[in-house]
Design a protein around this motif. Sequence first.
Motif, PDB file in Angstrom:
ATOM      1  N   VAL A  31     -13.554  -8.987   5.822  1.00 19.98           N
ATOM      2  CA  VAL A  31     -12.357  -8.373   6.376  1.00 19.98           C
ATOM      3  C   VAL A  31     -11.134  -9.209   6.004  1.00 19.98           C
ATOM      4  O   VAL A  31     -11.203 -10.443   5.930  1.00 19.98           O
ATOM      5  CB  VAL A  31     -12.484  -8.227   7.909  1.00 19.98           C
ATOM      6  CG1 VAL A  31     -12.562  -9.581   8.580  1.00 19.98           C
ATOM      7  CG2 VAL A  31     -11.345  -7.409   8.476  1.00 19.98           C
ATOM      8  N   THR A  32     -10.034  -8.525   5.707  1.00 22.74           N
ATOM      9  CA  THR A  32      -8.773  -9.198   5.407  1.00 22.74           C
ATOM     10  C   THR A  32      -7.798  -8.932   6.538  1.00 22.74           C
ATOM     11  O   THR A  32      -7.620  -7.768   6.950  1.00 22.74           O
ATOM     12  CB  THR A  32      -8.172  -8.695   4.089  1.00 22.74           C
ATOM     13  OG1 THR A  32      -9.072  -8.973   3.023  1.00 22.74           O
ATOM     14  CG2 THR A  32      -6.846  -9.387   3.802  1.00 22.74           C
ATOM     15  N   LEU A  33      -7.179  -9.969   7.038  1.00 24.86           N
ATOM     16  CA  LEU A  33      -6.206  -9.826   8.118  1.00 24.86           C
ATOM     17  C   LEU A  33      -4.799  -9.964   7.574  1.00 24.86           C
ATOM     18  O   LEU A  33      -4.546 -10.798   6.696  1.00 24.86           O
ATOM     19  CB  LEU A  33      -6.450 -10.859   9.224  1.00 24.86           C
ATOM     20  CG  LEU A  33      -7.630 -10.487  10.147  1.00 24.86           C
ATOM     21  CD1 LEU A  33      -8.880 -11.219   9.727  1.00 24.86           C
ATOM     22  CD2 LEU A  33      -7.282 -10.751  11.595  1.00 24.86           C
ATOM     23  N   ALA A  34      -3.908  -9.123   8.089  1.00 25.37           N
ATOM     24  CA  ALA A  34      -2.494  -9.167   7.737  1.00 25.37           C
ATOM     25  C   ALA A  34      -1.709  -9.525   8.987  1.00 25.37           C
ATOM     26  O   ALA A  34      -1.921  -8.938  10.053  1.00 25.37           O
ATOM     27  CB  ALA A  34      -2.037  -7.831   7.183  1.00 25.37           C
ATOM     28  N   VAL A  35      -0.808 -10.491   8.855  1.00 22.42           N
ATOM     29  CA  VAL A  35      -0.025 -10.964   9.991  1.00 22.42           C
ATOM     30  C   VAL A  35       1.448 -10.849   9.625  1.00 22.42           C
ATOM     31  O   VAL A  35       1.897 -11.443   8.637  1.00 22.42           O
ATOM     32  CB  VAL A  35      -0.376 -12.423  10.351  1.00 22.42           C
ATOM     33  CG1 VAL A  35       0.406 -12.860  11.581  1.00 22.42           C
ATOM     34  CG2 VAL A  35      -1.876 -12.579  10.578  1.00 22.42           C
ATOM     35  N   ARG A  36       2.198 -10.065  10.411  1.00 17.29           N
ATOM     36  CA  ARG A  36       3.638  -9.927  10.185  1.00 17.29           C
ATOM     37  C   ARG A  36       4.375 -10.895  11.110  1.00 17.29           C
ATOM     38  O   ARG A  36       4.124 -10.920  12.319  1.00 17.29           O
ATOM     39  CB  ARG A  36       4.097  -8.489  10.453  1.00 17.29           C
ATOM     40  CG  ARG A  36       5.597  -8.281  10.252  1.00 17.29           C
ATOM     41  CD  ARG A  36       5.969  -6.822  10.304  1.00 17.29           C
ATOM     42  NE  ARG A  36       5.421  -6.101   9.164  1.00 17.29           N
ATOM     43  CZ  ARG A  36       6.004  -6.068   7.959  1.00 17.29           C
ATOM     44  NH1 ARG A  36       7.139  -6.733   7.758  1.00 17.29           N
ATOM     45  NH2 ARG A  36       5.455  -5.403   6.988  1.00 17.29           N
TER      46      ARG A  36
END
Length: 833
Positions: free
Chosen positions: A657-662
């Motif tokens: 899984v790839t996590l994206a954090v804004r």
Amino acid sequence: MSALGQDVRFGLRALLKHPGHTAVVVLTLALGIGANTAIFSVIHAVLLRPLPYDNPEQLVLLRHRIEATHFYDGPMPPADVMDIRDHTEVFQGVAATDRTFEQNLTGDGEPIEVRVAGVTANFFDVLGVEAALGRTFRVEDGEPFPPGAFAPGAPPPVNHVVISHGLWMRRFGGSADAVGSTLRLNEFPNTVVGVMPAGFELLMPANAGMPSGIDVWNPTRFDYRQQPRTSANANRRVIARLKPGVSVAEAQAQADKVAEWQRKNFAYNRDGEIYIDVKPMHADIVGHARTVLLALFAAVGFVLLIACANVANLLLVQAASREKEMAIRAALGGSRGRIVRQLLTESILLAFVGGLAGLLLARWGVDLLLALRPANLPRVGAIGIDGPVLLFTLGASLLAAVIFGLVPALQASKPDLNDCLKDRGTVSPDVRRRRLRSSLVVAEVALSMVLLIGAGLMFRSFLALQQQDLGFEPEGVVTFRLTMPGLQSDYGTPDGRAMFVSELEQRLEALPGVKSAGAVQVLPLSGRFWTSPYSVKNAEEKDWGVLEADYRFATPGYFEALGLRLLAGRYFKQSENDGSAEVVVVDRALAARAWPGEEPVGRYLQAAISPFDGTGPRQSWVKVVGVVEDVRSEDPRTTSRETIYFPYRLQGAFFNVTLAVRTEKDPAALVPSIRAQVSSLDPNMPVAAVRTMGEYVREAKGPTRFVMILTGIFAVVALVLASVGLYGVISSLVRQRTHEIGVYMAFGAESPHILRMVVRRGVTLAIAGVVIGLLVSLALTRAVSSLLTGVTATDPATFLAVGVLLTVVTLLASYIPAHRAVRADPMEALRYQ
């Protein structure tokens, strides 16, 4: 030989006698030869050098051409691979490779993430590559595990793997004890049986979705014949080796027969209108780079021609000053051939020195190319100045010597003895030589026009690409990848994996400056894709498998974290994700295709669900709850396939899984806090592939930026050389007409009249070059239209702007010597002979 040595010695003295002239010629040639050598080093490594496998000309790639969805680069289901093995006689071997996955390597040393590729046991045999240490796979390494091998309490079955040279050095320090050792991947023990040679990699086309840098090769251990023929299961890239003497056309003919048999017997192949394409492996791998590199090679070829024209002009000027010398040689019995040979020897010496200087520039140029190279340029490690490149430089130097040296030599070897031997301070101007010099300048301007238009079109394309709507907001987003081991108790179930991801998202959103965090299995512009079929409610049953979409499995926070714009409806709810609700979000393209002119929210579509929970794949009706903007997920220049977004838990909570954090802060500054949060949940969980979305976007725009910068550099060099050439011609013209100008001024001609007379000559040459360049550009720019974005190959604004630019530059190049002429003293001009 003695005569040749005499020519060389005399040529060296002649060149050293005029060091300024020699330096200018050498520098001009060095620019042209150096640029060509640098680009050729890339072309040789990428396009010309054979693949690093045994008898690479026998290797071919096979893929599905799915006419129903216009998908012409499709991977195959395992059963289709077996059909090719069983029903063809043209191949020595047929191998396949599966999708690549990241897995955690634990045990001795720090936990790290490694990239694992599943391959058939005959994979290395088909490529013709042997292990540097140990062995590659045997047939028995790919046999299915026996029943009950993974039963609770049973000892783990033996699985053999082959590792890369890089992982061998990193993990085992290059020790021979690596063979036979245990490698724990996602807590599963594997026995290392071989180490591949340094530099070995699987080369595949850029659009194959197969990342490079494989660390571990794992044999696929199931019966290919028992796998269902579905799009969800079509994930094998097929490599085959032709038998000796078999052509690609013959292999294609047999593949056509297999595909026809499959369409008659299997619904998947029939409904998709699936054909099998056979492509030479090398041509297929470099196909996407061929147009770019050949366009750049043509551009530097133009630069070399302009440099040669400039040098020819300089030699014609020098030949005029040596007419008396040539006349004396001829009067003393020197034949024309002897004089031409002497002058060509001098040209070859100049080209040789220019070639040596060009090699130095090429060395710097290669470094520049490697720094600018797009990420999808294959075989980058092979780029360098080697034997074939040196031979090319030698050939380019000799060719340049002939191009710029032959015409001046022929002109200078035929002097008018009566005129040249008169005792005068100067020689009379040669009308033919003057016309030749003017023609060379026209050619320089025309070639410069072509390069400037190419650079202008690429600049316009890059600007259009910068303004391209990607469908998401990449700024302020940092991403990273996690790989959860499957056998460890905490992650052995979908609930365990989903709980870990949810807890991590909450912790990340609690960090200062973080606005949102979400997870997805495949990021846009990451070079990977996951496609599966879908159908629409109330459609006929035969439509299943015809429509194809990109699948994305995401948590609710992913949409806000990546900045996907909601057009209708809503995103997932957290409760829907936790409860595996069968709801989806679709993009605008799918909604328009499935329900044109209708409201998509609340509609149903049928999708392939393949949970990682042991229940197996199924076809389920899912409800559309929202519509988002289309995302350019594969290439920012082109629209992607329609996309379906599923709740992460619905697909069984994928292991990778790839996590994206804004964040409102600098994304890079958030990385230490991210690592700390992951470590607090699981200290053995490696954080990998830490990158900002801005980096993914810049990398995806790399090919256009690469061509734009290089064509821009070549165009500027060409413009400078053409301007210098024009300046030299006008200056020479002014010198030859100095006496005439003095007469005009003595009889009252005013400065503006003299100025216009001189400048008119330069403008005439420039206009002729611009017109010819426009015509040539109209014919050539169409060949590179595939490299352009948001602009046509015949864009009027670009053509007009470049024409105006060249005219202004030539005006300046003509004005300087004209201005010097009108400031001359008339009495001095009248005495000039």
